[in-house]
Design a protein around this motif. Sequence first.
Motif, PDB file in Angstrom:
ATOM      1  N   ASN A 104      27.680  44.028  -4.952  1.00 19.65           N
ATOM      2  CA  ASN A 104      27.530  44.001  -3.502  1.00 19.65           C
ATOM      3  C   ASN A 104      27.468  42.558  -3.022  1.00 19.65           C
ATOM      4  N   ILE A 105      28.599  42.031  -2.581  1.00 20.84           N
ATOM      5  CA  ILE A 105      28.652  40.627  -2.200  1.00 20.84           C
ATOM      6  C   ILE A 105      28.200  40.387  -0.772  1.00 20.84           C
ATOM      7  N   SER A 106      27.765  41.453  -0.073  1.00 16.43           N
ATOM      8  CA  SER A 106      27.244  41.252   1.273  1.00 16.43           C
ATOM      9  C   SER A 106      25.812  40.739   1.261  1.00 16.43           C
ATOM     10  N   SER A 107      25.191  40.701   0.080  1.00 18.61           N
ATOM     11  CA  SER A 107      23.855  40.122  -0.055  1.00 18.61           C
ATOM     12  C   SER A 107      23.903  39.017  -1.100  1.00 18.61           C
ATOM     13  N   GLY A 108      22.911  38.162  -1.088  1.00 20.82           N
ATOM     14  CA  GLY A 108      22.901  37.057  -2.037  1.00 20.82           C
ATOM     15  C   GLY A 108      21.847  36.039  -1.663  1.00 20.82           C
ATOM     16  N   TYR A 109      22.058  34.806  -2.107  1.00 20.34           N
ATOM     17  CA  TYR A 109      21.077  33.745  -1.925  1.00 20.34           C
ATOM     18  C   TYR A 109      21.757  32.494  -1.374  1.00 20.34           C
ATOM     19  N   VAL A 110      21.025  31.783  -0.555  1.00 16.96           N
ATOM     20  CA  VAL A 110      21.494  30.506  -0.015  1.00 16.96           C
ATOM     21  C   VAL A 110      20.892  29.392  -0.856  1.00 16.96           C
ATOM     22  N   LEU A 111      21.743  28.579  -1.462  1.00 16.54           N
ATOM     23  CA  LEU A 111      21.295  27.494  -2.333  1.00 16.54           C
ATOM     24  C   LEU A 111      21.567  26.153  -1.667  1.00 16.54           C
ATOM     25  N   GLU A 112      20.628  25.255  -1.781  1.00 14.05           N
ATOM     26  CA  GLU A 112      20.801  23.875  -1.322  1.00 14.05           C
ATOM     27  C   GLU A 112      20.865  23.000  -2.569  1.00 14.05           C
ATOM     28  N   VAL A 113      22.069  22.562  -2.893  1.00  8.62           N
ATOM     29  CA  VAL A 113      22.328  21.929  -4.179  1.00  8.62           C
ATOM     30  C   VAL A 113      22.937  20.549  -3.963  1.00  8.62           C
ATOM     31  N   SER A 114      22.537  19.624  -4.821  1.00 13.87           N
ATOM     32  CA  SER A 114      23.142  18.298  -4.797  1.00 13.87           C
ATOM     33  C   SER A 114      24.615  18.388  -5.204  1.00 13.87           C
ATOM     34  N   PRO A 115      25.503  17.640  -4.585  1.00 13.11           N
ATOM     35  CA  PRO A 115      26.930  17.703  -4.940  1.00 13.11           C
ATOM     36  C   PRO A 115      27.207  17.442  -6.414  1.00 13.11           C
ATOM     37  N   ASP A 116      26.304  16.766  -7.107  1.00 16.89           N
ATOM     38  CA  ASP A 116      26.503  16.490  -8.535  1.00 16.89           C
ATOM     39  C   ASP A 116      26.092  17.656  -9.423  1.00 16.89           C
ATOM     40  N   ASP A 117      25.457  18.680  -8.839  1.00 19.29           N
ATOM     41  CA  ASP A 117      24.918  19.773  -9.644  1.00 19.29           C
ATOM     42  C   ASP A 117      25.783  21.026  -9.634  1.00 19.29           C
ATOM     43  N   PHE A 118      26.975  20.965  -9.079  1.00 24.05           N
ATOM     44  CA  PHE A 118      27.884  22.099  -9.160  1.00 24.05           C
ATOM     45  C   PHE A 118      29.304  21.585  -9.365  1.00 24.05           C
ATOM     46  N   THR A 119      30.170  22.474  -9.876  1.00 25.24           N
ATOM     47  CA  THR A 119      31.547  22.122 -10.205  1.00 25.24           C
ATOM     48  C   THR A 119      32.493  23.043  -9.451  1.00 25.24           C
ATOM     49  N   GLU A 120      33.472  22.457  -8.777  1.00 29.59           N
ATOM     50  CA  GLU A 120      34.471  23.275  -8.084  1.00 29.59           C
ATOM     51  C   GLU A 120      35.380  23.964  -9.092  1.00 29.59           C
ATOM     52  N   LEU A 121      35.723  25.214  -8.808  1.00 33.18           N
ATOM     53  CA  LEU A 121      36.571  26.006  -9.685  1.00 33.18           C
ATOM     54  C   LEU A 121      38.033  25.909  -9.256  1.00 33.18           C
ATOM     55  N   ASP A 122      38.910  25.914 -10.237  1.00 31.12           N
ATOM     56  CA  ASP A 122      40.342  25.841  -9.956  1.00 31.12           C
ATOM     57  C   ASP A 122      40.905  27.245  -9.769  1.00 31.12           C
ATOM     58  N   GLU A 123      40.429  27.929  -8.721  1.00 30.68           N
ATOM     59  CA  GLU A 123      40.912  29.264  -8.396  1.00 30.68           C
ATOM     60  C   GLU A 123      40.695  29.513  -6.913  1.00 30.68           C
ATOM     61  N   THR A 124      41.326  30.553  -6.401  1.00 32.74           N
ATOM     62  CA  THR A 124      41.231  30.845  -4.981  1.00 32.74           C
ATOM     63  C   THR A 124      39.951  31.606  -4.671  1.00 32.74           C
ATOM     64  N   LEU A 125      39.646  31.691  -3.385  1.00 29.04           N
ATOM     65  CA  LEU A 125      38.475  32.430  -2.937  1.00 29.04           C
ATOM     66  C   LEU A 125      38.576  33.893  -3.343  1.00 29.04           C
ATOM     67  N   GLU A 126      39.764  34.497  -3.185  1.00 33.27           N
ATOM     68  CA  GLU A 126      39.950  35.912  -3.511  1.00 33.27           C
ATOM     69  C   GLU A 126      39.784  36.163  -5.005  1.00 33.27           C
ATOM     70  N   GLU A 127      40.256  35.258  -5.834  1.00 30.83           N
ATOM     71  CA  GLU A 127      40.120  35.431  -7.279  1.00 30.83           C
ATOM     72  C   GLU A 127      38.649  35.401  -7.693  1.00 30.83           C
ATOM     73  N   ALA A 128      37.893  34.473  -7.116  1.00 34.23           N
ATOM     74  CA  ALA A 128      36.474  34.388  -7.448  1.00 34.23           C
ATOM     75  C   ALA A 128      35.711  35.612  -6.960  1.00 34.23           C
ATOM     76  N   LEU A 129      36.027  36.091  -5.751  1.00 31.47           N
ATOM     77  CA  LEU A 129      35.363  37.271  -5.228  1.00 31.47           C
ATOM     78  C   LEU A 129      35.718  38.517  -6.037  1.00 31.47           C
ATOM     79  N   THR A 130      36.945  38.570  -6.541  1.00 24.23           N
ATOM     80  CA  THR A 130      37.348  39.691  -7.385  1.00 24.23           C
ATOM     81  C   THR A 130      36.476  39.766  -8.627  1.00 24.23           C
ATOM     82  N   ARG A 131      36.228  38.629  -9.241  1.00 27.58           N
ATOM     83  CA  ARG A 131      35.396  38.584 -10.438  1.00 27.58           C
ATOM     84  C   ARG A 131      33.968  39.030 -10.132  1.00 27.58           C
ATOM     85  N   VAL A 132      33.442  38.604  -8.993  1.00 25.81           N
ATOM     86  CA  VAL A 132      32.068  38.949  -8.647  1.00 25.81           C
ATOM     87  C   VAL A 132      31.949  40.433  -8.313  1.00 25.81           C
TER      88      VAL A 132
END
Length: 228
Positions: A165-193
């Motif tokens: 259920n991707i209509s719920s979740g958590y809001v994270l406040e993260v430093s730009p150095d603490d996450f990595t951008e994925l080489d995939e589209t928004l739809e591909e990532a949502l499909t996996r979730v």
Amino acid sequence: MSSVKGDFGRGLIVVGPVLVTLYLAYYLYSFIAGVTPGLLLNAETLEAIVPGLGEYARARLAGFLRVATFVGFLALAMYVIGQMTDTTTGGILEGVVDYVANRVPVIRVVYNASKTATETTFGAGETLQTPVRVETWDGVWMTAFKTGQRTPDGRATLFLPTSPNISSGYVLEVSPDDFTELDETLEEALTRVVSGGFGDADTAEDLEDTSLTVVGQLESDGTREGDQ
């Protein structure tokens, strides 16, 4: 036996949504044709214009013309109202409608869901952006999404959806150095979730409309929280 069952299931996946769409379209057409008044557009008034047609054909044609006229007037009204919302008076009227609709318990849910879906479909407001990978615990990485917002201290605001259920979740406040951008589209990532990790990236496009609707709902919820 399993092969027959699998083939039937795959066929149902392809044909089922088409049949449901056609049925809903026919139901909507029949509903509009039935509720629109037939005082001006009916089989009798069309007899002088198309005398060669039978009564049944004229009745069907009159129903189609009533639907086309209704849709045309509705589109014109929406365009005019859309132009009015850019003015001060239109903004006030929109605010009044929002206020009244949000005070009625049942109507509030339907109104906000419809408004969110419409705003998202026609590109109003911001949407989720690049999918990222963030380490929530030591050695545990989860898929989140950029929101395009930043905190006053420069941290990026991410949305971490739950699965499936991707209509719920958590809001994270993260430093730009603490996450990595994925080489995939928004739809591909949502499909996996949504699929709990079992989704095939080749079917990501099937979730495009769903992702847009959910994104709009999240934005609407965030706006209401901010107002509070």
